[in-house]
Design a protein around this motif. Structure first.
Motif, PDB file in Angstrom:
ATOM      1  N   ASP A 192      11.941  19.645  14.145  1.00 45.81           N
ATOM      2  CA  ASP A 192      12.985  18.702  13.725  1.00 45.81           C
ATOM      3  C   ASP A 192      13.986  18.445  14.867  1.00 45.81           C
ATOM      4  O   ASP A 192      14.526  19.390  15.455  1.00 45.81           O
ATOM      5  CB  ASP A 192      13.712  19.295  12.503  1.00 45.81           C
ATOM      6  N   CYS A 226      14.708  20.589   5.482  1.00 44.50           N
ATOM      7  CA  CYS A 226      13.468  20.547   6.272  1.00 44.50           C
ATOM      8  C   CYS A 226      12.470  19.565   5.652  1.00 44.50           C
ATOM      9  O   CYS A 226      12.084  19.700   4.495  1.00 44.50           O
ATOM     10  CB  CYS A 226      12.848  21.938   6.371  1.00 44.50           C
ATOM     11  N   GLY A 227      12.051  18.591   6.433  1.00 50.65           N
ATOM     12  CA  GLY A 227      11.132  17.558   5.960  1.00 50.65           C
ATOM     13  C   GLY A 227       9.751  18.114   5.636  1.00 50.65           C
ATOM     14  O   GLY A 227       9.092  17.649   4.692  1.00 50.65           O
ATOM     15  N   HIS A 238      15.456  25.940   8.575  1.00 50.63           N
ATOM     16  CA  HIS A 238      16.669  25.111   8.541  1.00 50.63           C
ATOM     17  C   HIS A 238      16.795  24.365   7.230  1.00 50.63           C
ATOM     18  O   HIS A 238      15.801  24.177   6.502  1.00 50.63           O
ATOM     19  CB  HIS A 238      16.699  24.136   9.732  1.00 50.63           C
ATOM     20  N   CYS A 298      11.672  24.921  13.833  1.00 51.73           N
ATOM     21  CA  CYS A 298      11.025  23.667  13.431  1.00 51.73           C
ATOM     22  C   CYS A 298      11.172  22.624  14.548  1.00 51.73           C
ATOM     23  O   CYS A 298      12.117  22.654  15.327  1.00 51.73           O
ATOM     24  CB  CYS A 298      11.671  23.144  12.146  1.00 51.73           C
TER      25      CYS A 298
HETATM   26 ZN   LIG Z   1      11.950  21.256   9.497  1.00 52.23          ZN
END
Ligand SMILES: [Zn+2]
Length: 200
Positions: free
Chosen positions: A59, A113-114, A110, A57
């Motif tokens: 992120d 995770c947004g 992860h 990701c």
């Molecule tokens: Zn994420």
């Protein structure tokens, strides 16, 4: 000139290198890393030979080289919010595996995770973010059908989404072919709080 970092590493050796690196990261005992000009020039003159491809990701709390304690030229990293694939991301993965010769692909989801949370929460995703949400929705539907909700649902979707992504990657004829010649694909999850990478 050291070339031991990558050439011809098997999938098992590559996975071991990643997991040992993650252990060093968690212990805060990083190995000495050569980020100097000689190393840069070595990688230009002799080319890159990353021993693994990692899809993770975007992120900012998932810095792939750091959490595996690796340096320049070690990992071919593809980062997309939600660690999903479209043809462009898949092309990057195919390039790292087929052209650069890595024998290990790790798809790394992860915790917290947004992209997953936004998909679970629902509602209208603005602009091209909708394309990411659309990729994660099937995993949400599958886990919600199991009666999960809230944080537990998010956590399970983070994991299911990794397996969904791997299924899409395996549909690539190039990847399929490489899997008959030593390529291994592993599913993993990075825990933001503990720093641990867990194989799934
Ligand atoms: Zn994420």
């Amino acid at each position: 000139m050291s070339h031991s970092h990558a050439a011809g590493r098997s999938a098992e050796e590559a996975l071991q290198a990643l997991m040992e690196g993650n252990q060093r990261f968690r212990n805060g005992k990083f190995k000495e890393r050569d980020l100097g000009s000689a190393r840069r020039i070595d990688l230009v003159e002799n080319g890159q030979k990353p021993f693994a491809v990692v899809l993770a990701c975007s992120d900012s709390r998932v810095p792939v080289e750091l959490l595996f304690d690796q340096g320049m030229g070690d990992i071919f990293v593809v980062r997309v919010a939600g660690n999903v694939v479209d043809p462009v991301a898949l092309g990057s993965i195919e390039y790292g595996l087929e052209h650069l010769g890595a024998n290990l692909l790790m798809v790394l989801g992860h915790s917290n995770c947004g992209a997953v949370k936004a998909t679970v929460d629902g509602g209208e995703a603005p602009g091209s973010i909708a394309a990411i949400v659309k990729k994660i929705q099937p995993s949400v539907a599958k886990m919600a059908a199991n009666g999960l909700s809230g944080a537990e649902l998010c956590s399970r979707v983070e994991e299911e989404n990794v397996f969904t992504t791997i299924r899409e990657i395996k549909a690539s004829p190039i990847v399929h072919h490489l899997m008959e010649h030593g390529l291994k694909i592993v599913a993993a999850k990075y825990m933001l709080d503990s720093g641990e990478v867990i194989l799934m």
